[in-house]
Design an enzyme around this catalytic site. Structure first.
Site, PDB file in Angstrom:
ATOM      1  N   GLU A   1      -1.459   6.394   2.915  1.00  0.00           N
ATOM      2  CA  GLU A   1      -1.708   6.411   4.355  1.00  0.00           C
ATOM      3  C   GLU A   1      -0.983   5.265   5.076  1.00  0.00           C
ATOM      4  OE1 GLU A   1      -5.710   7.653   2.411  1.00  0.00           O
ATOM      5  OE2 GLU A   1      -4.022   6.332   1.933  1.00  0.00           O
TER       6      GLU A   1
ATOM      7  N   HIS B   1      -0.900   2.054  -0.153  1.00  0.00           N
ATOM      8  CA  HIS B   1      -1.611   3.328  -0.145  1.00  0.00           C
ATOM      9  C   HIS B   1      -0.744   4.333   0.609  1.00  0.00           C
ATOM     10  CE1 HIS B   1      -5.989   1.709  -0.749  1.00  0.00           C
ATOM     11  NE2 HIS B   1      -5.112   1.082  -1.529  1.00  0.00           N
TER      12      HIS B   1
END
Length: 151
Positions: free
Chosen positions: A57, A55
């Site tokens: 993040e 991801h």
């Protein structure tokens, strides 16, 4: 918490990372240091390999830690175009991020106020500030376009 001009400018920068064609759900993230300088930026990239944790993040938290030479991202801000999922919110809390700023709400997987609220869970020893809905219509429009084109 109210978004600042700084938060909106940072979100615009994150949105600029999301250019089609997309290999994965178009989510961008950045980590900014305490001087508001970008330490790292990334987009979702699970489709680019075999890492289910790729991801945006998680990738920027790893890169920011490498840039600073420490896992502790004290004073840093995580900016994400979509509300972080439980994995990403947990990673941000564990990295000691000071602030999480996100754009579009994620009613299916969101963990910063919609489905779950990991950063504000009083049972955890670290609770970053959360600023939600920054340029939400712009962030949502990118996701809507992606899902419309996939159908």
């Amino acid at each position: 918490m109210q978004a600042s001009t700084f938060d909106a400018d940072a979100m615009r920068q994150a949105l600029e990372l999301l250019s089609p064609p997309w290999r994965d759900i178009p989510v961008a993230a950045m980590v900014l240091d305490s001087r508001r300088e970008v330490l790292a930026a990334a987009v979702n990239d699970r489709s680019g390999g075999t890492d289910p944790t790729a991801h945006a993040e998680v990738q920027v938290l790893r890169a920011a830690g490498a840039a600073l030479g420490t896992w502790r991202l004290d004073g840093c801000t995580l900016v994400a175009t979509l509300e972080p999922c439980p994995m990403c919110a947990g990673a941000a809390v564990n990295a000691r991020i000071a602030r999480i700023v996100f754009g579009a709400w994620n009613p299916d997987y969101g963990a910063c106020g919609s489905l779950f609220d990991i950063p504000r869970d009083r049972r955890l020893p670290h609770r970053p500030e959360v600023v939600a809905g920054v340029l939400a219509p712009d962030c949502r429009a990118v996701l809507d376009r992606f899902f419309t084109e996939r159908r």
